[in-house]
Design a protein around this motif. Structure first.
Motif, mmCIF file in Angstrom:
data_model
loop_
_atom_site.group_PDB
_atom_site.id
_atom_site.type_symbol
_atom_site.label_atom_id
_atom_site.label_comp_id
_atom_site.label_asym_id
_atom_site.label_seq_id
_atom_site.Cartn_x
_atom_site.Cartn_y
_atom_site.Cartn_z
ATOM 1 N N ARG A 192 5.116 3.187 14.991
ATOM 2 C CA ARG A 192 4.395 4.201 15.779
ATOM 3 C C ARG A 192 2.914 3.848 15.845
ATOM 4 N NH1 ARG A 192 6.778 8.221 13.066
ATOM 5 N NH2 ARG A 192 4.863 8.704 11.946
ATOM 6 N N LEU A 193 2.385 3.447 14.700
ATOM 7 C CA LEU A 193 0.966 3.083 14.642
ATOM 8 C C LEU A 193 0.700 1.843 15.497
ATOM 9 C CD1 LEU A 193 -1.816 3.562 13.464
ATOM 10 C CD2 LEU A 193 -1.162 2.237 11.474
ATOM 11 N N GLU A 243 -3.215 9.026 14.476
ATOM 12 C CA GLU A 243 -1.968 8.332 14.133
ATOM 13 C C GLU A 243 -2.043 7.781 12.701
ATOM 14 O OE1 GLU A 243 1.711 7.696 14.690
ATOM 15 O OE2 GLU A 243 0.534 8.545 16.330
ATOM 16 N N ILE A 244 -3.181 7.230 12.329
ATOM 17 C CA ILE A 244 -3.323 6.671 10.977
ATOM 18 C C ILE A 244 -3.082 7.758 9.926
ATOM 19 C CG2 ILE A 244 -5.036 5.786 9.325
ATOM 20 C CD1 ILE A 244 -6.175 4.077 11.611
ATOM 21 N N TYR A 245 -3.625 8.955 10.179
ATOM 22 C CA TYR A 245 -3.505 10.034 9.186
ATOM 23 C C TYR A 245 -2.336 10.967 9.467
ATOM 24 C CZ TYR A 245 -7.984 8.576 7.291
ATOM 25 O OH TYR A 245 -8.987 7.853 6.700
ATOM 26 N N LEU A 302 -6.548 7.182 17.551
ATOM 27 C CA LEU A 302 -6.041 6.183 16.595
ATOM 28 C C LEU A 302 -6.070 6.769 15.179
ATOM 29 C CD1 LEU A 302 -5.054 3.240 16.199
ATOM 30 C CD2 LEU A 302 -7.404 2.623 15.736
ATOM 31 N N MET A 316 0.833 -1.195 0.000
ATOM 32 C CA MET A 316 0.000 0.000 0.000
ATOM 33 C C MET A 316 0.876 1.257 0.000
ATOM 34 S SD MET A 316 -3.124 0.618 2.560
ATOM 35 C CE MET A 316 -4.185 -0.774 2.327
ATOM 36 N N SER A 317 1.828 1.301 0.955
ATOM 37 C CA SER A 317 2.639 2.496 1.057
ATOM 38 C C SER A 317 3.790 2.451 0.065
ATOM 39 C CB SER A 317 3.187 2.603 2.471
ATOM 40 O OG SER A 317 4.082 3.673 2.525
ATOM 41 N N THR A 318 4.138 3.625 -0.454
ATOM 42 C CA THR A 318 5.256 3.675 -1.376
ATOM 43 C C THR A 318 6.368 4.557 -0.822
ATOM 44 O OG1 THR A 318 4.174 5.477 -2.493
ATOM 45 C CG2 THR A 318 3.885 3.289 -3.446
ATOM 46 N N LYS A 343 -4.647 8.820 -0.056
ATOM 47 C CA LYS A 343 -5.665 8.383 0.902
ATOM 48 C C LYS A 343 -5.769 9.341 2.084
ATOM 49 C CE LYS A 343 -5.574 3.557 -0.335
ATOM 50 N NZ LYS A 343 -5.311 2.186 0.062
ATOM 51 N N ARG A 344 -4.657 10.028 2.394
ATOM 52 C CA ARG A 344 -4.718 11.017 3.477
ATOM 53 C C ARG A 344 -5.608 12.192 3.100
ATOM 54 N NH1 ARG A 344 0.880 9.988 3.996
ATOM 55 N NH2 ARG A 344 1.077 8.481 5.654
ATOM 56 N N LEU A 388 -2.763 -2.942 12.510
ATOM 57 C CA LEU A 388 -3.793 -2.789 13.542
ATOM 58 C C LEU A 388 -4.052 -4.131 14.237
ATOM 59 C CD1 LEU A 388 -6.335 -0.490 11.671
ATOM 60 C CD2 LEU A 388 -4.511 0.171 13.225
ATOM 61 N N VAL A 435 0.301 2.926 19.041
ATOM 62 C CA VAL A 435 -1.009 3.550 19.311
ATOM 63 C C VAL A 435 -2.109 2.488 19.268
ATOM 64 C CG1 VAL A 435 -2.666 5.271 18.487
ATOM 65 C CG2 VAL A 435 -0.244 5.760 18.420
ATOM 66 N N MET A 444 -8.100 4.152 3.907
ATOM 67 C CA MET A 444 -7.205 4.773 4.902
ATOM 68 C C MET A 444 -5.747 4.479 4.554
ATOM 69 S SD MET A 444 -8.957 3.973 8.535
ATOM 70 C CE MET A 444 -10.556 4.597 8.990
ATOM 71 N N PRO A 445 -4.844 5.401 4.881
ATOM 72 C CA PRO A 445 -3.426 5.154 4.618
ATOM 73 C C PRO A 445 -2.830 4.258 5.694
ATOM 74 C CG PRO A 445 -3.720 7.336 5.566
ATOM 75 C CD PRO A 445 -5.086 6.735 5.459
ATOM 76 N N VAL A 446 -3.253 3.028 5.725
ATOM 77 C CA VAL A 446 -2.828 2.132 6.797
ATOM 78 C C VAL A 446 -2.799 0.695 6.289
ATOM 79 C CG1 VAL A 446 -5.193 1.820 7.649
ATOM 80 C CG2 VAL A 446 -3.297 1.500 9.200
ATOM 81 N N ARG A 501 6.786 4.411 10.739
ATOM 82 C CA ARG A 501 5.375 4.807 10.838
ATOM 83 C C ARG A 501 4.534 3.635 11.336
ATOM 84 N NH1 ARG A 501 1.326 4.890 7.438
ATOM 85 N NH2 ARG A 501 -0.341 6.182 8.234
ATOM 86 N N ASP A 507 -0.771 6.148 -0.332
ATOM 87 C CA ASP A 507 -1.091 6.624 1.020
ATOM 88 C C ASP A 507 -1.265 8.145 1.055
ATOM 89 O OD1 ASP A 507 -1.167 4.131 1.993
ATOM 90 O OD2 ASP A 507 0.621 4.265 3.246
ATOM 91 N N GLU A 508 -0.407 8.856 0.290
ATOM 92 C CA GLU A 508 -0.515 10.325 0.319
ATOM 93 C C GLU A 508 -1.846 10.791 -0.274
ATOM 94 O OE1 GLU A 508 2.030 8.678 -1.149
ATOM 95 O OE2 GLU A 508 2.677 9.661 -2.999
#
Lengths: 279, 349
Positions: free
Chosen positions: A15-16, B138-140, B135, A1-3, B110-111, A117, A19, A110-112, A12, B107-108
């Motif tokens: 950190r997530l 943190e996700i965003y 939460l 998902m993330s690039t 989706k934010r 999670l 949380v 969502m950017p996750v 990241r 992701d950028e």
């Protein structure tokens, strides 16, 4: 998902994860009655029942069951119950529900990474159950010192703990896999209950694996449940040595790799099917 | 497709954020045969069919627009939202957001978007909303100071400041939806999709949410796409309207343009006395000289659509025929206009 660059992505995710762990911890402690029943009392009753069953079988002090006398069996059952509590369990993950009800789709916008999670849930489970087991051990050893298991050595305890941790991660991946089947099947909870029973048996929660017929015990030694519960118990009591510990680590790491690959494959395919079906 | 000229804000200069070109979405499903025999046949031989949820959608949504997406159940509203937001890929044509294929958003990207589904809570039931917001922060990756400020402002505007610390399960439906909306705007998205956010809410909550959405759309230029069956939601918030029917765009244009088309007609609602004769199909030819149409007939309520110049003649006619308790003359409500659009299309088909 993330690039993004791998290092920043990992930072990241970590950190997530922190949380998500705190979030899951608040969730599990939000309901006091739920916490006591689910987290504190869960898996206490089965060893109690088994102690009475073995008491009925081993009537005389000389009687043995697979090389265990009654006090050794009680010690083993206490250890098995304690280690089983540290293992991630099927009810710890409500992913199948989220898939059935379509909630999982929100994470797609969502950017996750959803798995981060879920890992938060696993970390919460370990933290909570470690505290619960520590508490029960203090109470149990004070109330029943003559029955309570005595550790063979500090390194045996450490080795046992390492195996349980790896085994718990395998159990978590297994739960995730069973839940992901909800993308295809409507009978996940039945499968889950069946898997839970097979797991208990293969882990030696009811009967020590070393007390089972040799061919069966030999086969179970290639399965991760054995190395997650029964083997750590015997390591703790000094019935297994460092060589067995190393074998256990290898078997469990192989399982982690296999389950992780399978998890990634099923998740990707399941998601594709889910969105293809119109969610 | 009917495409009216949009008014209200400067669409010419604003950036296109969402674009669909000939977009279609087809689902494969199998028919379940009836009965015990059908059950066995289903086990061994399934009859697959393809269902077109969307077909040939042409849509362009620009920064700052407040677009209402309406249509009957199964018209394709939610599917369209899912295709545009990247939840599901289109089967044909293209769907793009922020210049990228919607189904390959990074992701950028989706934010920059957010989605609220009225019947799918994203907040945890057993926890206070504030925990779920942390939460989401943190996700965003929302900076703490911005998070605190936005949370305080939104909670004040939606009048839920005192409820942030309460378990979600202890909040009313309206309060929960307000929390969902706060969560959706915490990361200051450029595009927000709201799928029936006011479903089941009381009047006051609906009004508060509408006001909040309009304010945030104007103040921050957030693009909002709203689906709702409540025409008041649409009328009070949206400047542009897209009507879907059986997966196709039936109308796309400004709400003002849509209403202007029917300014020449009036809606007359008549409440009858219990002793009054009710509506009879035999009265139908009597409406023709006035150019009037019966829109709805309940036992004690009748709704007519009448050309404005004929109103003066039509009202005495009604008093002659019926024992009237109350009568109101208004511009056409939006739901009547939309029904007429559907009827015109059906007639033309």
């Amino acid at each position: 998902m993330s690039t993004a660059a791998p290092s920043s992505s990992i930072a990241r995710d970590l950190r997530l994860l922190g949380v998500a762990f705190a979030y899951e911890l608040r969730k599990v402690t939000a309901w006091r009655a739920g916490f006591v029943v689910r987290e504190l009392m869960r898996s206490l009753w089965r060893p109690l029942v088994m102690i009475f069953v073995y008491r009925a079988i081993l009537v005389t002090p000389e009687a043995r069951f697979g090389g265990f006398d009654f006090p050794a069996l009680v010690a083993y059952l206490i250890l098995a119950a304690s280690f089983e509590k540290l293992l991630f369990h099927q009810r710890g993950l409500d992913l199948a529900d989220q898939i059935f009800q379509g909630y999982v789709t929100k994470y797609l916008t969502m950017p996750v990474r959803f798995f981060v999670l879920a890992l938060g849930r696993f970390a919460q489970h370990l933290a909570v159950q470690s505290s619960v087991v520590a508490f029960l051990w203090v109470v149990g050893s004070l109330l029943f010192p003559q029955w309570w298991p005595r550790v063979a050595s500090a390194s045996a305890a450490l080795q046992a703990f390492v195996l349980v941790l790896l085994g718990s991660y395998c159990a978590f991946l297994m739960c995730f896999l069973v839940n992901v089947l909800a993308f295809w099947l409507e009978v996940v909870w039945t499968l889950s209950a069946m898997a839970s029973f097979v797991f208990s048996f293969a882990a030696g929660v009811l009967v020590p694996v070393s007390a089972m017929p040799q061919s069966l015990a030999g086969a179970l030694r290639w399965m991760f449940p054995y190395w997650a519960v029964s083997a750590p118990g015997e390591l703790f009591l000094g019935r297994l040595g460092t060589q067995e510990f190393l074998r256990g680590v290898c078997v469990l790491l192989a399982w982690v790799v296999a389950l992780e690959l399978l998890r990634q494959l099923l998740w990707r395919r399941g998601l594709r099917r889910h969105i293809g079906a119109g969610v | 497709m009917d495409r009216a000229v949009s008014t209200g804000h400067n669409r010419a200069v604003s950036e296109v954020l969402i674009e669909m070109r000939g977009a279609g979405k087809r689902f494969r499903t199998w028919k379940r045969r009836e009965g015990f025999g059908g059950f066995f046949v289903n086990l061994f031989a399934r009859e697959w069919t393809e269902v077109a949820a969307l077909e040939g959608i042409e849509l362009e949504i620009r920064r700052g627009e407040f677009l209402g997406l309406i249509g009957a159940n199964g018209a394709g509203k939610t599917t369209l939202l899912k295709c545009v937001s990247g939840i599901t890929p289109v089967s044909s044509g293209s769907a793009r957001m922020f210049g990228c294929d919607s189904f390959a958003l990074r992701d950028e990207h989706k934010r920059r978007l957010s989605m609220v589904m009225g019947q799918r809570s994203q907040l945890w039931w057993d926890l206070p909303a504030i925990d779920s917001f942390r939460l989401l922060r943190e996700i965003y990756s929302v900076p703490r100071s911005d998070f605190e400020l936005r949370l305080r402002e939104s909670a004040e505007r939606l009048q839920v400041t005192d409820m942030l610390q309460r378990q979600l399960r202890n909040l009313s439906l309206g309060e929960r939806m307000k929390m969902e909306i706060i969560g959706a705007f915490l990361h200051e998205p450029d595009v927000v999709f709201l799928d029936e956010p006011t479903i089941g809410l009381d009047l006051v909550s609906r009004e508060t949410i509408r006001r909040y959405l309009v304010e945030i759309n104007r103040a921050r230029g957030v693009t909002i796409v709203l689906t709702s069956h409540d025409m008041e939601d649409i009328e009070e918030t949206c400047r542009r309207l897209v009507i879907l029917r059986q997966g196709r765009v039936l109308f796309d244009g400004g709400l003002v343009d849509l209403k202007a088309r029917t300014y020449e007609r009036r809606a007359i609602e008549v409440h009858l006395e219990p002793s009054s004769p009710g509506w009879d199909a035999a009265f139908e030819p009597l409406l023709e000289p006035f150019g009037a149409r019966l829109e709805r007939a309940a036992p004690l309520t009748l709704l007519f659509s009448v050309p404005a110049p004929a109103v003066q003649r039509f009202v005495p006619f009604l008093f002659e025929r019926f024992a009237i308790r109350d009568l109101s003359i208004e511009h056409h409500p939006l739901d009547m206009i939309i029904r007429q659009i559907f009827q015109q299309r059906e007639g033309g088909a």
